[in-house]
Scaffold this motif. Sequence first.
Motif, PDB file in Angstrom:
ATOM      1  N   ALA A  80      -2.995   2.517   9.251  1.00 16.13           N
ATOM      2  CA  ALA A  80      -3.416   2.193   7.891  1.00 16.13           C
ATOM      3  C   ALA A  80      -4.788   1.543   7.977  1.00 16.13           C
ATOM      4  O   ALA A  80      -5.360   1.393   9.057  1.00 16.13           O
ATOM      5  N   ASP A  81      -5.320   1.171   6.830  1.00  8.86           N
ATOM      6  CA  ASP A  81      -6.611   0.498   6.780  1.00  8.86           C
ATOM      7  C   ASP A  81      -6.397  -1.013   6.846  1.00  8.86           C
ATOM      8  O   ASP A  81      -5.279  -1.511   6.755  1.00  8.86           O
ATOM      9  N   GLU A  82      -7.501  -1.737   6.978  1.00 10.67           N
ATOM     10  CA  GLU A  82      -7.454  -3.194   6.939  1.00 10.67           C
ATOM     11  C   GLU A  82      -8.612  -3.722   6.119  1.00 10.67           C
ATOM     12  O   GLU A  82      -9.707  -3.169   6.134  1.00 10.67           O
ATOM     13  N   LEU A  83      -8.356  -4.780   5.377  1.00  9.74           N
ATOM     14  CA  LEU A  83      -9.390  -5.534   4.687  1.00  9.74           C
ATOM     15  C   LEU A  83      -9.248  -6.996   5.072  1.00  9.74           C
ATOM     16  O   LEU A  83      -8.138  -7.459   5.358  1.00  9.74           O
ATOM     17  N   ALA A  84     -10.362  -7.711   5.044  1.00 11.00           N
ATOM     18  CA  ALA A  84     -10.319  -9.160   5.218  1.00 11.00           C
ATOM     19  C   ALA A  84     -10.367  -9.795   3.838  1.00 11.00           C
ATOM     20  O   ALA A  84     -11.278  -9.533   3.051  1.00 11.00           O
ATOM     21  N   VAL A  85      -9.361 -10.587   3.525  1.00  4.47           N
ATOM     22  CA  VAL A  85      -9.287 -11.278   2.240  1.00  4.47           C
ATOM     23  C   VAL A  85      -9.195 -12.772   2.526  1.00  4.47           C
ATOM     24  O   VAL A  85      -8.198 -13.244   3.070  1.00  4.47           O
ATOM     25  N   ALA A  86     -10.249 -13.497   2.170  1.00  2.89           N
ATOM     26  CA  ALA A  86     -10.318 -14.937   2.445  1.00  2.89           C
ATOM     27  C   ALA A  86     -10.046 -15.217   3.923  1.00  2.89           C
ATOM     28  O   ALA A  86      -9.346 -16.167   4.274  1.00  2.89           O
ATOM     29  N   GLY A  87     -10.603 -14.359   4.782  1.00  6.53           N
ATOM     30  CA  GLY A  87     -10.452 -14.538   6.218  1.00  6.53           C
ATOM     31  C   GLY A  87      -9.115 -14.122   6.777  1.00  6.53           C
ATOM     32  O   GLY A  87      -8.848 -14.332   7.969  1.00  6.53           O
ATOM     33  N   ARG A  88      -8.282 -13.500   5.949  1.00 12.37           N
ATOM     34  CA  ARG A  88      -6.940 -13.115   6.370  1.00 12.37           C
ATOM     35  C   ARG A  88      -6.826 -11.593   6.412  1.00 12.37           C
ATOM     36  O   ARG A  88      -7.312 -10.904   5.526  1.00 12.37           O
ATOM     37  N   ARG A  89      -6.185 -11.071   7.465  1.00 13.35           N
ATOM     38  CA  ARG A  89      -6.019  -9.628   7.627  1.00 13.35           C
ATOM     39  C   ARG A  89      -5.023  -9.084   6.607  1.00 13.35           C
ATOM     40  O   ARG A  89      -3.913  -9.588   6.455  1.00 13.35           O
ATOM     41  N   VAL A  90      -5.435  -8.048   5.882  1.00 14.44           N
ATOM     42  CA  VAL A  90      -4.554  -7.378   4.925  1.00 14.44           C
ATOM     43  C   VAL A  90      -4.474  -5.901   5.287  1.00 14.44           C
ATOM     44  O   VAL A  90      -5.490  -5.205   5.330  1.00 14.44           O
ATOM     45  N   ARG A  91      -3.272  -5.435   5.553  1.00 15.12           N
ATOM     46  CA  ARG A  91      -3.052  -4.020   5.848  1.00 15.12           C
ATOM     47  C   ARG A  91      -2.911  -3.276   4.525  1.00 15.12           C
ATOM     48  O   ARG A  91      -2.156  -3.681   3.635  1.00 15.12           O
ATOM     49  N   CYS A  92      -3.638  -2.180   4.396  1.00 15.49           N
ATOM     50  CA  CYS A  92      -3.648  -1.457   3.130  1.00 15.49           C
ATOM     51  C   CYS A  92      -3.914   0.023   3.374  1.00 15.49           C
ATOM     52  O   CYS A  92      -4.200   0.451   4.497  1.00 15.49           O
ATOM     53  N   ARG A  93      -3.800   0.792   2.316  1.00 15.15           N
ATOM     54  CA  ARG A  93      -4.138   2.216   2.345  1.00 15.15           C
ATOM     55  C   ARG A  93      -4.782   2.537   1.007  1.00 15.15           C
ATOM     56  O   ARG A  93      -4.156   2.343  -0.049  1.00 15.15           O
ATOM     57  N   ILE A  94      -6.022   2.983   1.036  1.00 15.33           N
ATOM     58  CA  ILE A  94      -6.789   3.228  -0.183  1.00 15.33           C
ATOM     59  C   ILE A  94      -7.309   4.657  -0.139  1.00 15.33           C
ATOM     60  O   ILE A  94      -7.942   5.068   0.840  1.00 15.33           O
ATOM     61  N   ALA A  95      -7.047   5.423  -1.198  1.00 19.21           N
ATOM     62  CA  ALA A  95      -7.472   6.822  -1.221  1.00 19.21           C
ATOM     63  C   ALA A  95      -7.659   7.279  -2.655  1.00 19.21           C
ATOM     64  O   ALA A  95      -7.048   6.734  -3.583  1.00 19.21           O
ATOM     65  N   GLY A  96      -8.502   8.316  -2.830  1.00 22.23           N
ATOM     66  CA  GLY A  96      -8.661   8.953  -4.121  1.00 22.23           C
ATOM     67  C   GLY A  96      -9.736   8.321  -4.979  1.00 22.23           C
ATOM     68  O   GLY A  96     -10.267   7.261  -4.691  1.00 22.23           O
TER      69      GLY A  96
END
Length: 287
Positions: free
Chosen positions: A8-24
């Motif tokens: 999956a994808d990852e974003l940093a939110v307030a320095g915290r790892r967030v696993r996500c999936r973004i498409a379309g």
Amino acid sequence: MTVALPPADELAVAGRRVRCRIAGEGPPVVLLHGIGRTLEDFTALHAALARDHRVLGVDLPGHGGSAPLDAPHTLPVLATAVAGFLDAAGVTGPVHLVGNSLGGAVAMRLAADQPARVASLVLVNSAGFGREVTVALRVLAVRPIARLLLRPHPALARRTERAIFFDPIYVTEERIATALAAARQPHAARVMLELVRSLGTWRGVRPEWRAELLAAVAALDLPTLLVWGDRDLILPASHLTNARTRLPGARHHLFPDTGHMPQIERAAEFEALVRRFWSESGAAGPA
């Protein structure tokens, strides 16, 4: 030891790892899973809606591959975290929220707290509409038993998956492996216990937070779709009757011979139902 989850994808939110999936591309849709679950519960719907929407699936804080929070994990805290995730993903306008189980309650909390961010609600076998809940969650309020039940074990994972679906064909080895990988994260048991104990007791879901939240959501008059499976063993289908009473302006649909996750067991019908709701309710939202 951290065990790998599906890619999956990852974003940093307030320095915290967030696993996500973004498409379309298109109007934004956010998919919110249930307690102890991951964004994989929306895999098929995610792919289908991404044909003409920007679809954002996310592991809630402390779930799956998303790092836990420093504060105790509660419903308001999770809703705030979802708003932070949207900011990090560059989503500033109103979104369609689709929430299953706990994810439905998170969606309602976000709508109540930040109504300008929400275009519509699709609440799928959602928490918040009744006291009754599976005994497997109620006993987590009893500390000595909780630790035993939260030990990652293939037999427990299989039993949980079997309770979620009416048709055992959906209890796949892939789903069991994903559930085990999520349960083996070092913080998973702590996060689960914090959430369960903030939301209920061994008697069931606490009425106080439900009453306040449902009154706040009803006052918003948001386009809302209530969906349930009539064979749900986690949150019984009688909750749909309560939901229709508390949110009288909402549309509703009951799937026959379906368990806790209609978005999986009735994937094509569910997608069509949601698209029709968005179209007929005028909740298409901005592109």
